[in-house]
Design a protein around this motif. Structure first.
Motif, PDB file in Angstrom:
ATOM      1  N   PRO A  94       0.830  -1.213   0.000  1.00 12.00           N
ATOM      2  CA  PRO A  94       0.000   0.000   0.000  1.00 12.00           C
ATOM      3  C   PRO A  94       0.865   1.263   0.000  1.00 12.00           C
ATOM      4  O   PRO A  94       1.927   1.304   0.612  1.00 12.00           O
ATOM      5  CB  PRO A  94      -0.798  -0.113   1.301  1.00 12.00           C
ATOM      6  CG  PRO A  94      -0.713  -1.543   1.701  1.00 12.00           C
ATOM      7  CD  PRO A  94       0.598  -2.057   1.164  1.00 12.00           C
ATOM      8  N   ILE A  95       0.398   2.259  -0.716  1.00 10.34           N
ATOM      9  CA  ILE A  95       1.071   3.562  -0.756  1.00 10.34           C
ATOM     10  C   ILE A  95       0.202   4.562  -0.010  1.00 10.34           C
ATOM     11  O   ILE A  95      -0.967   4.746  -0.349  1.00 10.34           O
ATOM     12  CB  ILE A  95       1.309   4.021  -2.203  1.00 10.34           C
ATOM     13  CG1 ILE A  95       2.246   3.028  -2.913  1.00 10.34           C
ATOM     14  CG2 ILE A  95       1.871   5.444  -2.243  1.00 10.34           C
ATOM     15  CD1 ILE A  95       2.449   3.317  -4.378  1.00 10.34           C
ATOM     16  N   ARG A  96       0.779   5.173   1.016  1.00 13.00           N
ATOM     17  CA  ARG A  96       0.047   6.194   1.772  1.00 13.00           C
ATOM     18  C   ARG A  96      -0.144   7.414   0.889  1.00 13.00           C
ATOM     19  O   ARG A  96       0.790   7.931   0.286  1.00 13.00           O
ATOM     20  CB  ARG A  96       0.821   6.584   3.027  1.00 13.00           C
ATOM     21  CG  ARG A  96       0.136   7.656   3.828  1.00 13.00           C
ATOM     22  CD  ARG A  96       0.966   8.078   5.012  1.00 13.00           C
ATOM     23  NE  ARG A  96       0.325   9.132   5.786  1.00 13.00           N
ATOM     24  CZ  ARG A  96       0.970   9.917   6.614  1.00 13.00           C
ATOM     25  NH1 ARG A  96       2.278   9.766   6.800  1.00 13.00           N
ATOM     26  NH2 ARG A  96       0.326  10.858   7.278  1.00 13.00           N
ATOM     27  N   ARG A  97      -1.389   7.884   0.829  1.00 12.58           N
ATOM     28  CA  ARG A  97      -1.736   9.060   0.039  1.00 12.58           C
ATOM     29  C   ARG A  97      -2.434  10.056   0.946  1.00 12.58           C
ATOM     30  O   ARG A  97      -3.434   9.731   1.580  1.00 12.58           O
ATOM     31  CB  ARG A  97      -2.643   8.655  -1.121  1.00 12.58           C
ATOM     32  CG  ARG A  97      -2.990   9.810  -2.048  1.00 12.58           C
ATOM     33  CD  ARG A  97      -3.958   9.374  -3.112  1.00 12.58           C
ATOM     34  NE  ARG A  97      -5.273   9.151  -2.511  1.00 12.58           N
ATOM     35  CZ  ARG A  97      -6.402   9.013  -3.197  1.00 12.58           C
ATOM     36  NH1 ARG A  97      -6.373   9.027  -4.516  1.00 12.58           N
ATOM     37  NH2 ARG A  97      -7.548   8.826  -2.599  1.00 12.58           N
TER      38      ARG A  97
ATOM     39  N   GLU B 147      -8.106  13.292   3.272  1.00 15.41           N
ATOM     40  CA  GLU B 147      -7.926  11.844   3.343  1.00 15.41           C
ATOM     41  C   GLU B 147      -6.467  11.533   3.650  1.00 15.41           C
ATOM     42  O   GLU B 147      -5.570  12.182   3.134  1.00 15.41           O
ATOM     43  CB  GLU B 147      -8.309  11.217   2.009  1.00 15.41           C
ATOM     44  CG  GLU B 147      -8.136   9.729   1.944  1.00 15.41           C
ATOM     45  CD  GLU B 147      -8.355   9.191   0.539  1.00 15.41           C
ATOM     46  OE1 GLU B 147      -7.743   8.161   0.233  1.00 15.41           O
ATOM     47  OE2 GLU B 147      -9.110   9.803  -0.241  1.00 15.41           O
ATOM     48  N   ASP B 148      -6.229  10.542   4.485  1.00 15.92           N
ATOM     49  CA  ASP B 148      -4.876  10.091   4.806  1.00 15.92           C
ATOM     50  C   ASP B 148      -4.938   8.579   4.979  1.00 15.92           C
ATOM     51  O   ASP B 148      -5.417   8.086   5.991  1.00 15.92           O
ATOM     52  CB  ASP B 148      -4.370  10.764   6.090  1.00 15.92           C
ATOM     53  CG  ASP B 148      -2.935  10.398   6.430  1.00 15.92           C
ATOM     54  OD1 ASP B 148      -2.387   9.436   5.842  1.00 15.92           O
ATOM     55  OD2 ASP B 148      -2.353  11.071   7.303  1.00 15.92           O
TER      56      ASP B 148
END
Length: 193
Positions: A4-7, A22-23
């Protein structure tokens, strides 16, 4: 398995101040059905230029997998390229086209029409590519370019393939901007491109 890539998506509150909307993990991850170590994460998309800036954006990445940006739009994604397999290296022209069909862009495939590798393709975009980790080979019409972490490629609608010939994964960040071929240039492409 896709990492997963944190956005972190920013927006504005009712007073126009910057706030985190959003985080968390980016919601759109495409995993290659033939190799789960080969995946891409769409981080953001725009559908117009100039991009409309609103208080809170709707999620722009959901829906079917689309390789290309919308007309006048952009795509921001990270690809995780697994080491190339014999299966990829030995694909037929039809199998190569089917792979691009699964990405929603069969016409981009140039294998058998000037492209020398089954992953060869040409898109009507300007692409910015930053090699984040590992190494990758960019196969072009008459040669190859070896790239490693920190290198940048500006892809101007050119025919190419990304090939990971190492024994470790390679991650590349891409920003694709919708473009349009100059008619004089397009006339020079092999027929069918």
């Amino acid at each position: 398995m896709a990492t997963p890539i944190r956005r972190v998506v920013m927006g504005h509150d009712d007073n126009g101040k910057a706030v985190v909307i959003e985080d968390g993990p980016a919601p759109f991850v495409h995993i290659n059905p033939k190799n789960d170590d080969d995946w891409s994460t769409d981080l953001w998309r725009t559908g117009e230029t100039p991009a409309k800036i609103v208080q809170r954006h709707d999620e722009p990445t959901l829906g079917p997998r689309r390789q290309m940006p919308q007309k006048n739009g952009s795509v921001f994604r990270i690809n995780h390229f697994a080491p190339e397999t014999e299966d990829v290296r030995n694909r037929t022209v039809e199998e190569a086209r089917a792979a691009f069909r699964a990405l929603g862009n069969e016409p981009a495939s140039t294998y058998g029409r000037g492209g020398s590798h089954p992953a060869s393709h040409r898109t009507e975009t300007i692409d910015y590519a930053l090699i984040l980790s590992g190494e990758i080979t960019m196969v072009i019409d008459d040669g190859e370019v070896e790239l490693k972490a920190g290198d940048v490629v500006i892809q101007c609608g050119t025919n190419h393939a990304w090939v990971n010939r190492s024994d470790k994964a390679c991650e590349v960040m891409f920003v694709l901007l919708d473009g349009e071929f100059d008619p004089d240039l397009a006339a020079k492409f092999p027929q069918g491109d």
